[in-house]
Design a protein around this motif. Structure first.
Motif, mmCIF file in Angstrom:
data_model
loop_
_atom_site.group_PDB
_atom_site.id
_atom_site.type_symbol
_atom_site.label_atom_id
_atom_site.label_comp_id
_atom_site.label_asym_id
_atom_site.label_seq_id
_atom_site.Cartn_x
_atom_site.Cartn_y
_atom_site.Cartn_z
ATOM 1 N N THR A 169 30.523 -8.376 -43.915
ATOM 2 C CA THR A 169 29.900 -7.545 -44.857
ATOM 3 C C THR A 169 30.293 -6.068 -44.558
ATOM 4 O O THR A 169 30.148 -5.011 -45.369
ATOM 5 C CB THR A 169 28.493 -7.718 -44.578
ATOM 6 O OG1 THR A 169 27.986 -7.270 -43.268
ATOM 7 C CG2 THR A 169 28.029 -8.845 -44.929
ATOM 8 N N SER A 191 22.223 -3.471 -54.525
ATOM 9 C CA SER A 191 22.808 -3.133 -52.927
ATOM 10 C C SER A 191 22.593 -4.449 -52.409
ATOM 11 O O SER A 191 23.628 -4.288 -51.179
ATOM 12 C CB SER A 191 22.241 -1.978 -52.561
ATOM 13 O OG SER A 191 20.937 -1.972 -52.407
ATOM 14 N N PHE A 206 25.771 -6.595 -51.359
ATOM 15 C CA PHE A 206 26.914 -6.100 -50.586
ATOM 16 C C PHE A 206 26.340 -6.511 -48.978
ATOM 17 O O PHE A 206 27.446 -6.186 -48.109
ATOM 18 C CB PHE A 206 27.111 -4.799 -50.884
ATOM 19 C CG PHE A 206 27.760 -4.489 -51.952
ATOM 20 C CD1 PHE A 206 28.977 -4.537 -52.542
ATOM 21 C CD2 PHE A 206 26.667 -4.531 -53.119
ATOM 22 C CE1 PHE A 206 29.372 -4.290 -53.784
ATOM 23 C CE2 PHE A 206 27.015 -4.391 -54.525
ATOM 24 C CZ PHE A 206 28.272 -4.136 -54.889
ATOM 25 N N ARG A 207 25.376 -7.056 -48.797
ATOM 26 C CA ARG A 207 25.065 -7.419 -47.354
ATOM 27 C C ARG A 207 25.090 -8.788 -46.796
ATOM 28 O O ARG A 207 24.767 -9.307 -45.646
ATOM 29 C CB ARG A 207 23.648 -6.781 -46.987
ATOM 30 C CG ARG A 207 23.276 -5.411 -47.108
ATOM 31 C CD ARG A 207 22.010 -4.820 -46.627
ATOM 32 N NE ARG A 207 21.597 -3.571 -47.095
ATOM 33 C CZ ARG A 207 20.607 -3.215 -47.882
ATOM 34 N NH1 ARG A 207 19.761 -4.425 -48.589
ATOM 35 N NH2 ARG A 207 20.548 -2.020 -48.300
ATOM 36 N N ARG A 267 29.833 -9.620 -50.630
ATOM 37 C CA ARG A 267 30.424 -8.398 -50.831
ATOM 38 C C ARG A 267 31.719 -8.431 -51.301
ATOM 39 O O ARG A 267 32.009 -7.498 -52.332
ATOM 40 C CB ARG A 267 30.255 -7.645 -49.514
ATOM 41 C CG ARG A 267 30.901 -6.457 -49.288
ATOM 42 C CD ARG A 267 31.002 -5.885 -47.848
ATOM 43 N NE ARG A 267 31.974 -4.743 -47.717
ATOM 44 C CZ ARG A 267 31.333 -3.388 -47.765
ATOM 45 N NH1 ARG A 267 30.047 -3.515 -48.178
ATOM 46 N NH2 ARG A 267 32.278 -2.459 -47.360
ATOM 47 N N HIS A 308 33.127 -6.537 -55.089
ATOM 48 C CA HIS A 308 33.914 -5.528 -55.023
ATOM 49 C C HIS A 308 35.208 -6.114 -55.840
ATOM 50 O O HIS A 308 35.492 -5.235 -56.819
ATOM 51 C CB HIS A 308 34.568 -5.328 -53.802
ATOM 52 C CG HIS A 308 33.591 -4.312 -53.104
ATOM 53 N ND1 HIS A 308 33.595 -4.257 -51.544
ATOM 54 C CD2 HIS A 308 32.889 -3.584 -53.373
ATOM 55 C CE1 HIS A 308 32.922 -3.157 -51.304
ATOM 56 N NE2 HIS A 308 32.282 -2.587 -52.299
#
Length: 365
Positions: free
Chosen positions: A117, A194, A197-198, A203, A207
């Protein structure tokens, strides 16, 4: 095997009659009728009443999908949609081997996934977007992208606000691949929860699709250099999702309106017809809100994380021009918000009949 091409009639493919074909009997003159300026793609998908103002820029048909493309779509769906399940199972297995057998390999596997991550990754990776599996997915869902004529300029900055989220936002994800290939020069990056993305591997996927955490700072940064797509409904809209009803959660969502005012970016309503028809689910909204991520069990075909084969029609609405205001008042935000909600309702009502949903109503929460 379940039939390859599911003929679900909830969203039907309009078939234009022979009368819809423009006729130019005088071959010595250049055609001047508006009909002759309409692409064959638009004629196949939309009724004649829409030809003046709308155009189809992407259209796939599950009926013409090859066997191997179909198989690739099934495998991709199983891997992509089921990723959360696989990560949980892997975590459970590693914990068992560590607790029961003291396995340090299990610890190393968990550590590697957690560390992933923090690995740097490419944002909006064109090589990933161009993979054949996404075209297969678009074919599987008969994915179609419709936009208003002459209103989306690659030099302008847009905030695309998309609905509905559904159980899993496949329409939003497929749009990330379709827009980059069909609308060359228009750079659109996504803003999403958000917490994603952990999560290991998620993640990197986010992207590569061109998404970033949905903070005010990130969205303003992206709007300064291009356009942004986001789903404003969030967790609340996930739990409103139903295969019988079309529901969106936007009445109490004003953050995106404020950002549009502060950046002077045009607001664009987007509706994904069919995105609510892909899964059945059960879940707990209270726990999901506390953890800021959806905690639910969802299944599709064969009781697996494979979506039902149902058409997805993405319709981009007419941009709402916004004058930049550095510190917008509550009245300015409320006025623009009401204008956006009305535009979203109008977009749904204008196109629901095109896809066989004449009797459905949009419920706005």
């Amino acid at each position: 095997m379940e039939e390859q091409h599911n003929k679900n009639t909830a969203i039907a493919d309009p078939v234009p009659s022979d009368d819809d074909e423009p006729v130019n009997k005088n071959t010595d003159e250049q055609p001047t009728s508006v009909d002759t300026q309409v692409s064959d793609l638009t004629k196949r998908v939309l009724s004649k009443s829409k030809w003046d103002n709308w155009e189809v820029v992407v259209s796939h048909d599950a009926k013409t999908q090859s066997y191997w493309s179909y198989v690739l779509a099934i495998v991709t769906s199983l891997l992509l949609v089921g990723l959360f399940y696989y990560l949980l199972m892997l975590l459970a297995v590693c914990l068992y081997y560590f607790i029961a057998h003291g396995s340090m390999i299990a610890v190393a596997v968990i550590a590697a996934f957690v560390a992933s991550t923090y690995y740097p990754s490419v944002v909006l990776w064109q090589g990933f977007i161009d993979l054949p599996c996404w075209k297969s997915m678009c074919e599987y869902f008969s994915f179609t992208l419709i936009r208003p004529k002459g209103t989306i300029s690659v030099t302008d900055h847009f905030l695309f606000v998309e609905f509905p989220h559904g159980v899993f936002p496949l329409g939003f994800m497929l749009s990330a691949t379709a827009v980059q290939t069909a609308m060359k020069g228009l750079r659109v990056e996504g803003a999403i929860a958000s917490v994603l993305f952990r999560i290991p591997l998620m993640r990197q996927l986010c992207h590569w699709f061109g998404a970033r955490p949905a903070s005010d700072r990130n969205i303003k940064m992206l709007l300064d250099r291009g356009s942004v797509g986001l789903m404003a409904g969030g967790i609340a809209e996930i739990f409103l999702s139903s295969r019988k009803h079309e529901r969106v959660y936007v009445k109490n969502r004003r953050g995106f309106v404020k950002l549009a005012l502060q950046t002077g970016s045009a607001l664009v309503p987007v509706y994904h017809f069919g995105n609510t028809q892909l899964f059945d689910f059960v879940g707990n909204e209270g726990i999901s809100r506390r953890l800021r991520t959806s905690i639910l069990l969802f299944v599709g075909r064969w009781y697996l994380p494979i979506p039902y084969q149902h058409p997805i029609r993405m319709v981009i609405g007419t941009p709402i021009e916004v004058v930049r205001v550095d510190n917008p008042s509550k009245e300015q935000i409320d006025k623009l918000h009401a204008q956006f909600v009305a535009a979203l309702q109008e977009l749904f009502d204008e196109f629901k009949g095109e896809f066989g949903w004449q009797d459905k109503q949009l419920e706005i929460f």
